[in-house]
Design a protein around this motif. Structure first.
Motif, PDB file in Angstrom:
ATOM      1  N   VAL A  14       0.841  -1.205   0.000  1.00  0.00           N
ATOM      2  CA  VAL A  14       0.000   0.000   0.000  1.00  0.00           C
ATOM      3  C   VAL A  14       0.874   1.253   0.000  1.00  0.00           C
ATOM      4  CG1 VAL A  14      -1.719   1.337   1.269  1.00  0.00           C
ATOM      5  CG2 VAL A  14      -1.935  -1.137   1.109  1.00  0.00           C
ATOM      6  N   ASP A  15       1.919   1.260   0.842  1.00  0.00           N
ATOM      7  CA  ASP A  15       2.822   2.414   0.903  1.00  0.00           C
ATOM      8  C   ASP A  15       3.590   2.573  -0.409  1.00  0.00           C
ATOM      9  OD1 ASP A  15       2.027   2.863   3.507  1.00  0.00           O
ATOM     10  OD2 ASP A  15       3.666   1.686   4.369  1.00  0.00           O
ATOM     11  N   GLU A  16       4.051   1.448  -0.957  1.00  0.00           N
ATOM     12  CA  GLU A  16       4.796   1.504  -2.216  1.00  0.00           C
ATOM     13  C   GLU A  16       3.905   2.021  -3.340  1.00  0.00           C
ATOM     14  OE1 GLU A  16       7.501  -1.460  -5.056  1.00  0.00           O
ATOM     15  OE2 GLU A  16       6.568  -2.219  -3.219  1.00  0.00           O
ATOM     16  N   PHE A  17       2.650   1.567  -3.354  1.00  0.00           N
ATOM     17  CA  PHE A  17       1.690   2.010  -4.357  1.00  0.00           C
ATOM     18  C   PHE A  17       1.495   3.527  -4.280  1.00  0.00           C
ATOM     19  CE2 PHE A  17      -2.754   2.937  -5.501  1.00  0.00           C
ATOM     20  CZ  PHE A  17      -2.795   2.438  -6.801  1.00  0.00           C
ATOM     21  N   ALA A  18       1.270   4.047  -3.075  1.00  0.00           N
ATOM     22  CA  ALA A  18       1.042   5.484  -2.909  1.00  0.00           C
ATOM     23  C   ALA A  18       2.272   6.285  -3.307  1.00  0.00           C
ATOM     24  CB  ALA A  18       0.651   5.787  -1.465  1.00  0.00           C
ATOM     25  N   ASP A  19       3.461   5.799  -2.953  1.00  0.00           N
ATOM     26  CA  ASP A  19       4.698   6.509  -3.305  1.00  0.00           C
ATOM     27  C   ASP A  19       4.873   6.593  -4.818  1.00  0.00           C
ATOM     28  OD1 ASP A  19       5.304   6.899  -0.649  1.00  0.00           O
ATOM     29  OD2 ASP A  19       6.694   5.203  -0.515  1.00  0.00           O
ATOM     30  N   LEU A  20       4.569   5.506  -5.516  1.00  0.00           N
ATOM     31  CA  LEU A  20       4.726   5.489  -6.977  1.00  0.00           C
ATOM     32  C   LEU A  20       3.723   6.432  -7.649  1.00  0.00           C
ATOM     33  CD1 LEU A  20       5.290   1.669  -7.524  1.00  0.00           C
ATOM     34  CD2 LEU A  20       6.921   3.489  -8.090  1.00  0.00           C
ATOM     35  N   VAL A  21       2.498   6.477  -7.141  1.00  0.00           N
ATOM     36  CA  VAL A  21       1.494   7.380  -7.726  1.00  0.00           C
ATOM     37  C   VAL A  21       1.897   8.836  -7.499  1.00  0.00           C
ATOM     38  CG1 VAL A  21      -0.914   8.128  -7.660  1.00  0.00           C
ATOM     39  CG2 VAL A  21      -0.366   5.698  -7.503  1.00  0.00           C
ATOM     40  N   ARG A  22       2.389   9.149  -6.292  1.00  0.00           N
ATOM     41  CA  ARG A  22       2.836  10.516  -6.028  1.00  0.00           C
ATOM     42  C   ARG A  22       4.032  10.877  -6.911  1.00  0.00           C
ATOM     43  NH1 ARG A  22       1.236   9.380  -0.514  1.00  0.00           N
ATOM     44  NH2 ARG A  22       3.251   8.394  -0.102  1.00  0.00           N
ATOM     45  N   ALA A  23       4.960   9.946  -7.093  1.00  0.00           N
ATOM     46  CA  ALA A  23       6.116  10.205  -7.952  1.00  0.00           C
ATOM     47  C   ALA A  23       5.669  10.459  -9.383  1.00  0.00           C
ATOM     48  CB  ALA A  23       7.086   9.023  -7.902  1.00  0.00           C
ATOM     49  N   ALA A  24       4.675   9.715  -9.842  1.00  0.00           N
ATOM     50  CA  ALA A  24       4.159   9.918 -11.198  1.00  0.00           C
ATOM     51  C   ALA A  24       3.514  11.297 -11.335  1.00  0.00           C
ATOM     52  CB  ALA A  24       3.147   8.829 -11.542  1.00  0.00           C
ATOM     53  N   GLY A  25       2.818  11.731 -10.289  1.00  0.00           N
ATOM     54  CA  GLY A  25       2.189  13.045 -10.334  1.00  0.00           C
ATOM     55  C   GLY A  25       3.193  14.172 -10.436  1.00  0.00           C
ATOM     56  N   ARG A  26       4.414  13.948  -9.906  1.00  0.00           N
ATOM     57  CA  ARG A  26       5.452  14.975  -9.969  1.00  0.00           C
ATOM     58  C   ARG A  26       6.248  14.913 -11.263  1.00  0.00           C
ATOM     59  NH1 ARG A  26       6.204  13.117  -4.540  1.00  0.00           N
ATOM     60  NH2 ARG A  26       7.955  11.855  -5.244  1.00  0.00           N
ATOM     61  N   ALA A  27       6.170  13.794 -11.976  1.00  0.00           N
ATOM     62  CA  ALA A  27       6.996  13.605 -13.175  1.00  0.00           C
ATOM     63  C   ALA A  27       6.499  14.471 -14.322  1.00  0.00           C
ATOM     64  CB  ALA A  27       6.997  12.137 -13.587  1.00  0.00           C
ATOM     65  N   ARG A  72       6.135   9.023 -16.356  1.00  0.00           N
ATOM     66  CA  ARG A  72       4.879   8.919 -15.610  1.00  0.00           C
ATOM     67  C   ARG A  72       4.211   7.569 -15.852  1.00  0.00           C
ATOM     68  NH1 ARG A  72       1.302  13.841 -16.806  1.00  0.00           N
ATOM     69  NH2 ARG A  72       3.198  14.814 -16.004  1.00  0.00           N
ATOM     70  N   VAL A  73       4.175   7.142 -17.111  1.00  0.00           N
ATOM     71  CA  VAL A  73       3.583   5.840 -17.432  1.00  0.00           C
ATOM     72  C   VAL A  73       4.362   4.726 -16.757  1.00  0.00           C
ATOM     73  CG1 VAL A  73       3.186   4.180 -19.292  1.00  0.00           C
ATOM     74  CG2 VAL A  73       2.513   6.562 -19.606  1.00  0.00           C
ATOM     75  N   ARG A  74       5.677   4.835 -16.754  1.00  0.00           N
ATOM     76  CA  ARG A  74       6.511   3.795 -16.150  1.00  0.00           C
ATOM     77  C   ARG A  74       6.204   3.655 -14.653  1.00  0.00           C
ATOM     78  NH1 ARG A  74      11.173   5.908 -17.278  1.00  0.00           N
ATOM     79  NH2 ARG A  74      11.204   5.045 -19.376  1.00  0.00           N
TER      80      ARG A  74
END
Length: 450
Positions: A99-112, A118-120
């Motif tokens: 769950v934490d990893e999922f949220a971190d990846l979505v936030r990172a995509a939002g900043r990209a 972002r797709v990656r």
């Protein structure tokens, strides 16, 4: 240890499955604790969640029994469940929770800024999704109480990925992924708007309009409301065959500096270009891609690019931000607040509170400035490194105060396109738009005086 909560509960150690919790409520209890790793969860909350507000008289002793069994299962793998006060906590010892990893990846995509990146990130995030949260241990009522935002975050991730796919010309893939979700969430307007755009780009104009009509009928029948402005705008453009639907949903050109995506500098003054790091000032709600200051790193690189700080200072700021990301985020919020006040001061001379905010920020910046001799013999005020992470904010505040005190302030104009709203100097009185390459003069009116 690796814990997987997105779907049926799983625990793994060095990639191998570990049997944890023979009872459903034991797995559910551990899942609740893992959603707050490092934070105490009160026993009363655990009881309330496990029995959905209807606990038996033996609930407290049952929780103690479950904790004992979980400790016996997990201690050999270095997972510590500690008792603290009136609650329990899973200690932070480097264990991974999906769950934490999922949220971190979505936030990172939002900043990209790069749609490929972002797709990656979003592909990696959505690959973690194996089903509803604690699918074999929690019912829907408990799932909503535990972390209802997880499902919302998944939908946001799918929407962000579809928008990035459109930017890469992958409208067919976007349609395939959004269609089933649109059927499950037929009144989710942002999702429908992205899907309509993807259908239009795939030469399925009739399907896009049919989707809009079905969504509108549901909104009116179920909620008594018409579609929001963005969805109506997409429908209008589909009807008109507007070529803007065939382009990335970002009205401005951008430049790349230090691997950061920055807005094209068109203002003619650093203070104006500071305001121009937000696009669509007159558009509510803000369009996707409107916020250019996605992170503190972007703010630091931008300040160096427009000459508010020197290269040495920029590199120092990036180093400080890596060491203390939370403080950097707080400074970024401060910069955005200053930007809003400066914009308001420039477009409305009667906005006294906004002017006062800029004035107070400039006063705070003044003690941090040093006067240096440049190579050409001229002197210049520079913000001193002693200001730390707040250095770009001080530089922007001082630049804004200089412009507000300069007669050039009366030549500031505003691009009338609501997708833009950028500020620029027009000392000749002849310019109609901030830049033809930026918004193309689509609004059909001249820029107004600020």
């Amino acid at each position: 240890m690796e814990f997987r909560l997105l779907g049926p509960f799983e625990a793994r150690h060095d990639g191998r499955p570990v049997e944890v919790g023979s009872r459903r409520q034991e797995r559910c209890l551990l899942g609740v604790l893992l959603l707050d790793v490092g934070r105490v969860v009160p026993t009363d909350r655990l009881i309330d969640l496990l029995w959905n507000g209807r606990p038996p008289a033996t609930a407290r002793s049952a929780v103690q029994t479950y904790i004992g069994r979980l400790r016996g299962s997990l201690n050999p793998y270095g997972v510590r469940i500690s008792t603290r006060g009136e609650g329990y906590v899973v200690e932070e010892d480097g264990h991974r929770v999906d769950v934490d990893e999922f949220a971190d990846l979505v936030r990172a995509a939002g900043r990209a800024a790069d749609p490929t990146e972002r797709v990656r990130s979003l592909d990696r995030a959505l690959a973690l999704w194996r089903g509803p949260l604690l699918a074999d241990a929690a019912d829907d009522e408990l799932r909503d109480r535990l972390l209802g935002t997880v499902e919302e975050l998944r939908l946001v991730a799918v929407e962000l990925r579809a928008e990035a796919q459109l930017a890469l010309g992958q409208h067919t893939r976007a349609v395939a992924e959004l269609m089933p979700l649109a059927a499950q969430h037929p009144t989710r307007e942002h999702l429908v708007a992205v899907l309509m755009t993807a259908l239009y780009r795939g030469a399925r104009r009739a399907d896009a309009l049919r989707l809009y009509r079905a969504t509108r009928e549901l909104l009116v029948a179920d909620f008594g409301v018409e579609p929001g402005p963005r969805l109506r705008e997409v429908q209008r453009r589909v009807l008109a065959g507007d070529d803007r639907l065939d382009r990335v949903d970002r009205p401005m050109h951008e430049i790349r500096v230090g691997d950061e995506s920055l807005p094209w500098s068109v203002g003619g003054h650093p203070a104006l270009d500071f305001c121009n790091t937000l696009a669509g000032w007159g558009h509510e709600p803000l369009l996707p891609g409107a916020e250019w200051l996605r992170g503190y790193r972007t703010l630091a690189v931008w300040a160096g690019h427009v000459g508010l700080v020197d290269e040495v200072s920029t590199n120092r700021l990036l180093h400080l931000a890596r060491r203390d990301p939370k403080a950097a985020e707080a400074v970024l919020d401060e910069a955005r607040t200053l930007r809003a006040a400066l914009y308001a001061s420039l477009v409305d001379p009667d906005d006294g509170p906004a002017f006062e905010k800029v004035a107070r920020a400039a006063e705070a910046a003044a003690p941090t400035l040093v006067f240096r001799r440049e190579a050409d013999g001229r002197g210049r005020w520079w913000p001193d490194l002693a200001a730390g992470l707040r250095l770009p904010v001080h530089a922007a505040a001082f630049s804004g105060a200089q412009l507000l005190a300069d007669p050039a302030r009366f030549t500031v104009r505003v691009c009338p396109d609501r997708r833009c709203g950028w500020l620029f100097l027009d000392e000749s009185g002849l310019r109609r738009w901030c830049s033809l390459g930026t918004c193309g003069g689509r609004a059909g009116a001249s820029c107004r005086s600020a």
